[in-house]
Design an enzyme around this catalytic site. Structure first.
Site, PDB file in Angstrom:
ATOM      1  N   CYS A 252       0.839  -1.198   0.000  1.00 12.04           N
ATOM      2  CA  CYS A 252       0.000   0.000   0.000  1.00 12.04           C
ATOM      3  C   CYS A 252       0.876   1.251   0.000  1.00 12.04           C
ATOM      4  CB  CYS A 252      -0.909  -0.004   1.233  1.00 12.04           C
ATOM      5  SG  CYS A 252      -1.742   1.567   1.501  1.00 12.04           S
TER       6      CYS A 252
ATOM      7  N   HIS B 272      -8.096   8.087   3.910  1.00 12.50           N
ATOM      8  CA  HIS B 272      -7.394   9.359   4.053  1.00 12.50           C
ATOM      9  C   HIS B 272      -8.404  10.486   4.028  1.00 12.50           C
ATOM     10  CE1 HIS B 272      -7.438   8.072  -0.186  1.00 12.50           C
ATOM     11  NE2 HIS B 272      -7.617   9.347  -0.515  1.00 12.50           N
TER      12      HIS B 272
HETATM   13  P1  5GP Z   1      -8.340   9.879  -3.484  1.00 11.52           P
HETATM   14  O1  5GP Z   1      -8.755  10.182  -4.878  1.00 11.52           O
HETATM   15  O2  5GP Z   1      -7.977   8.421  -3.289  1.00 11.52           O
HETATM   16  O3  5GP Z   1      -9.288  10.404  -2.461  1.00 11.52           O
HETATM   17  O4  5GP Z   1      -7.026  10.741  -3.242  1.00 11.52           O
HETATM   18  C1  5GP Z   1      -5.747  10.234  -3.338  1.00 11.52           C
HETATM   19  C2  5GP Z   1      -4.828  11.437  -3.289  1.00 11.52           C
HETATM   20  O5  5GP Z   1      -3.523  10.976  -3.059  1.00 11.52           O
HETATM   21  C3  5GP Z   1      -4.805  12.242  -4.597  1.00 11.52           C
HETATM   22  O6  5GP Z   1      -5.182  13.586  -4.327  1.00 11.52           O
HETATM   23  C4  5GP Z   1      -3.356  12.123  -5.061  1.00 11.52           C
HETATM   24  O7  5GP Z   1      -2.874  13.316  -5.633  1.00 11.52           O
HETATM   25  C5  5GP Z   1      -2.619  11.759  -3.786  1.00 11.52           C
HETATM   26  N1  5GP Z   1      -1.461  10.916  -3.995  1.00 11.52           N
HETATM   27  C6  5GP Z   1      -1.406   9.762  -4.709  1.00 11.52           C
HETATM   28  N2  5GP Z   1      -0.177   9.234  -4.663  1.00 11.52           N
HETATM   29  C7  5GP Z   1       0.558  10.079  -3.884  1.00 11.52           C
HETATM   30  C8  5GP Z   1       1.923  10.061  -3.445  1.00 11.52           C
HETATM   31  O8  5GP Z   1       2.711   9.170  -3.768  1.00 11.52           O
HETATM   32  N3  5GP Z   1       2.333  11.100  -2.663  1.00 11.52           N
HETATM   33  C9  5GP Z   1       1.484  12.104  -2.274  1.00 11.52           C
HETATM   34  N4  5GP Z   1       1.997  13.065  -1.501  1.00 11.52           N
HETATM   35  N5  5GP Z   1       0.195  12.135  -2.667  1.00 11.52           N
HETATM   36  C10 5GP Z   1      -0.250  11.141  -3.456  1.00 11.52           C
HETATM   37 ZN    ZN Z   2      -2.208   1.196   3.715  1.00 10.11          ZN
END
Ligand code: 5GP
Ligand code: ZN
Length: 115
Positions: free
Chosen positions: A5, A101
């Site tokens: 993950c 998150h």
């Molecule tokens: P979701 O769409 O799952 O709610 O949001 C996932 C968030 O994680 C997105 O806003 C994306 O930009 C961020 N994200 C994905 N991979 C990474 C990473 O490796 N590092 C950081 N800092 N943010 C990430």
């Molecule tokens: Zn996890």
């Protein structure tokens, strides 16, 4: 903890991130693709895939996560003007990372309804 993950790896420091806060239970870091001047992701270290996977045992954790997010919002200077928390859950909400998150988003006017 889940070995493959990406957010577990970030919380363990195996993938670098721009850390905002950490303690035994939580990790907060800047979103790699920010949608606002302030865009922080707040995660529990414990791997929970979807918010709907949380159980009564997670009651305390979820409460502390909100309080910690409030403290982060204060430190980001967002409280006076306002900000938004977002928890995406599942495909139609666009949850990309399967580890719960909270998005803390602020620093600009935020439209409603969300996209
Ligand atoms: P979701 O769409 O799952 O709610 O949001 C996932 C968030 O994680 C997105 O806003 C994306 O930009 C961020 N994200 C994905 N991979 C990474 C990473 O490796 N590092 C950081 N800092 N943010 C990430
Ligand atoms: Zn996890």
């Amino acid at each position: 903890m889940a070995d493959d993950c990406i957010f577990c790896k970030i919380a363990r420091g195996e993938i670098p991130s721009n850390k905002v806060y950490e303690d035994d239970e939580f990790f907060a870091f800047r979103d790699i693709n920010p949608v606002a001047p302030s865009h922080v992701l707040i995660i529990p270290r414990r791997h929970i895939t979807h918010i709907t996977d949380a159980t009564p045992e997670d009651e305390g954790l979820l409460g502390r996560m909100l309080l910690m997010a409030n403290e982060t919002a204060r430190r980001e200077g967002l409280v006076q003007k306002g900000f938004r928390y977002v928890i995406n859950c599942g495909e139609e909400a666009g949850q990309l990372v399967p580890h719960i998150h909270m998005h803390l988003i602020g620093g600009r006017e935020l439209g409603w309804p969300p996209g």
